[in-house]
Design a protein around this motif. Structure first.
Motif, PDB file in Angstrom:
ATOM      1  N   ARG A   9       3.296  -2.756   5.376  1.00  0.00           N
ATOM      2  CA  ARG A   9       3.464  -2.398   6.797  1.00  0.00           C
ATOM      3  C   ARG A   9       4.939  -2.395   7.188  1.00  0.00           C
ATOM      4  O   ARG A   9       5.388  -1.532   7.943  1.00  0.00           O
ATOM      5  N   ASP A  10       5.697  -3.349   6.674  1.00  0.00           N
ATOM      6  CA  ASP A  10       7.142  -3.363   6.918  1.00  0.00           C
ATOM      7  C   ASP A  10       7.802  -2.117   6.321  1.00  0.00           C
ATOM      8  O   ASP A  10       8.683  -1.509   6.930  1.00  0.00           O
ATOM      9  N   ALA A  11       7.356  -1.756   5.118  1.00  0.00           N
ATOM     10  CA  ALA A  11       7.919  -0.577   4.459  1.00  0.00           C
ATOM     11  C   ALA A  11       7.601   0.683   5.259  1.00  0.00           C
ATOM     12  O   ALA A  11       8.456   1.564   5.414  1.00  0.00           O
ATOM     13  N   LEU A  12       6.378   0.781   5.787  1.00  0.00           N
ATOM     14  CA  LEU A  12       6.016   1.947   6.596  1.00  0.00           C
ATOM     15  C   LEU A  12       6.844   2.014   7.871  1.00  0.00           C
ATOM     16  O   LEU A  12       7.282   3.084   8.279  1.00  0.00           O
ATOM     17  N   GLU A  43      -3.248   3.717   8.056  1.00  0.00           N
ATOM     18  CA  GLU A  43      -4.657   3.417   7.805  1.00  0.00           C
ATOM     19  C   GLU A  43      -4.895   2.911   6.384  1.00  0.00           C
ATOM     20  O   GLU A  43      -5.901   2.265   6.122  1.00  0.00           O
ATOM     21  N   HIS A  44      -3.986   3.198   5.485  1.00  0.00           N
ATOM     22  CA  HIS A  44      -4.136   2.771   4.092  1.00  0.00           C
ATOM     23  C   HIS A  44      -3.085   1.741   3.685  1.00  0.00           C
ATOM     24  O   HIS A  44      -2.834   1.546   2.494  1.00  0.00           O
ATOM     25  N   ALA A  45      -2.505   1.070   4.646  1.00  0.00           N
ATOM     26  CA  ALA A  45      -1.424   0.121   4.357  1.00  0.00           C
ATOM     27  C   ALA A  45      -1.891  -1.014   3.456  1.00  0.00           C
ATOM     28  O   ALA A  45      -1.135  -1.475   2.586  1.00  0.00           O
ATOM     29  N   ASP A  46      -3.136  -1.465   3.611  1.00  0.00           N
ATOM     30  CA  ASP A  46      -3.625  -2.557   2.762  1.00  0.00           C
ATOM     31  C   ASP A  46      -3.670  -2.139   1.301  1.00  0.00           C
ATOM     32  O   ASP A  46      -3.230  -2.879   0.416  1.00  0.00           O
ATOM     33  N   ALA A  47      -4.214  -0.960   1.033  1.00  0.00           N
ATOM     34  CA  ALA A  47      -4.273  -0.464  -0.348  1.00  0.00           C
ATOM     35  C   ALA A  47      -2.862  -0.221  -0.889  1.00  0.00           C
ATOM     36  O   ALA A  47      -2.576  -0.518  -2.052  1.00  0.00           O
ATOM     37  N   ASN A  48      -1.990   0.300  -0.038  1.00  0.00           N
ATOM     38  CA  ASN A  48      -0.605   0.545  -0.465  1.00  0.00           C
ATOM     39  C   ASN A  48       0.089  -0.754  -0.847  1.00  0.00           C
ATOM     40  O   ASN A  48       0.896  -0.785  -1.770  1.00  0.00           O
ATOM     41  N   GLY A  49      -0.231  -1.816  -0.130  1.00  0.00           N
ATOM     42  CA  GLY A  49       0.376  -3.114  -0.424  1.00  0.00           C
ATOM     43  C   GLY A  49      -0.021  -3.635  -1.797  1.00  0.00           C
ATOM     44  O   GLY A  49       0.764  -4.295  -2.475  1.00  0.00           O
ATOM     45  N   GLN A  54       7.636   0.911  -6.101  1.00  0.00           N
ATOM     46  CA  GLN A  54       9.071   0.763  -5.836  1.00  0.00           C
ATOM     47  C   GLN A  54       9.542   1.658  -4.706  1.00  0.00           C
ATOM     48  O   GLN A  54      10.441   1.298  -3.953  1.00  0.00           O
ATOM     49  N   ASN A  55       8.953   2.847  -4.603  1.00  0.00           N
ATOM     50  CA  ASN A  55       9.316   3.790  -3.545  1.00  0.00           C
ATOM     51  C   ASN A  55       8.159   3.832  -2.553  1.00  0.00           C
ATOM     52  O   ASN A  55       7.123   4.426  -2.832  1.00  0.00           O
ATOM     53  N   SER A  56       8.312   3.201  -1.411  1.00  0.00           N
ATOM     54  CA  SER A  56       7.219   3.075  -0.447  1.00  0.00           C
ATOM     55  C   SER A  56       6.782   4.410   0.145  1.00  0.00           C
ATOM     56  O   SER A  56       5.695   4.513   0.711  1.00  0.00           O
ATOM     57  N   SER A  63      -1.475   8.468   0.897  1.00  0.00           N
ATOM     58  CA  SER A  63      -2.408   8.105   1.965  1.00  0.00           C
ATOM     59  C   SER A  63      -2.621   9.271   2.919  1.00  0.00           C
ATOM     60  O   SER A  63      -3.751   9.536   3.348  1.00  0.00           O
ATOM     61  N   ILE A  64      -1.550   9.958   3.246  1.00  0.00           N
ATOM     62  CA  ILE A  64      -1.644  11.137   4.109  1.00  0.00           C
ATOM     63  C   ILE A  64      -2.498  12.196   3.431  1.00  0.00           C
ATOM     64  O   ILE A  64      -3.375  12.800   4.052  1.00  0.00           O
TER      65      ILE A  64
END
Length: 82
Positions: A9-12, A43-49, A54-56, A63-64
């Motif tokens: 979420r911070d990265a987003l 909406e997909h921040a949990d899965a992204n975490g 390395q590249n957010s 996700s998009i």
């Protein structure tokens, strides 16, 4: 123990901050579209975490893509029903 990487979420938020000037420069009609793409990524921040890439931007773009694929499928189903 502290985290060595920012949360997804911070990265987003950082990505959105870097793209703020771009978003402001868009035509008025495109600004809500840009905002919608940002929502898709959040909406997909949990899965992204869990990926901890390395590249957010990469998981955000994926996700998009997932959300746009779901939208296309919905439209296809509606068209078939007609």
């Amino acid at each position: 123990m502290g985290r060595t990487n920012p949360t997804s979420r911070d990265a987003l938020r950082a990505i959105e901050d870097r793209w703020t000037e771009f978003q402001r420069a868009l035509r008025h009609r495109d600004q809500p579209r840009f905002d919608r793409l940002s929502e898709y990524a959040r909406e997909h921040a949990d899965a992204n975490g869990l990926l901890n890439h390395q590249n957010s931007l990469v998981p955000a773009l994926f996700s998009i893509d997932l959300e746009q694929e779901a939208t296309l499928e919905d439209h296809e189903e509606r068209l078939e029903a007609l």
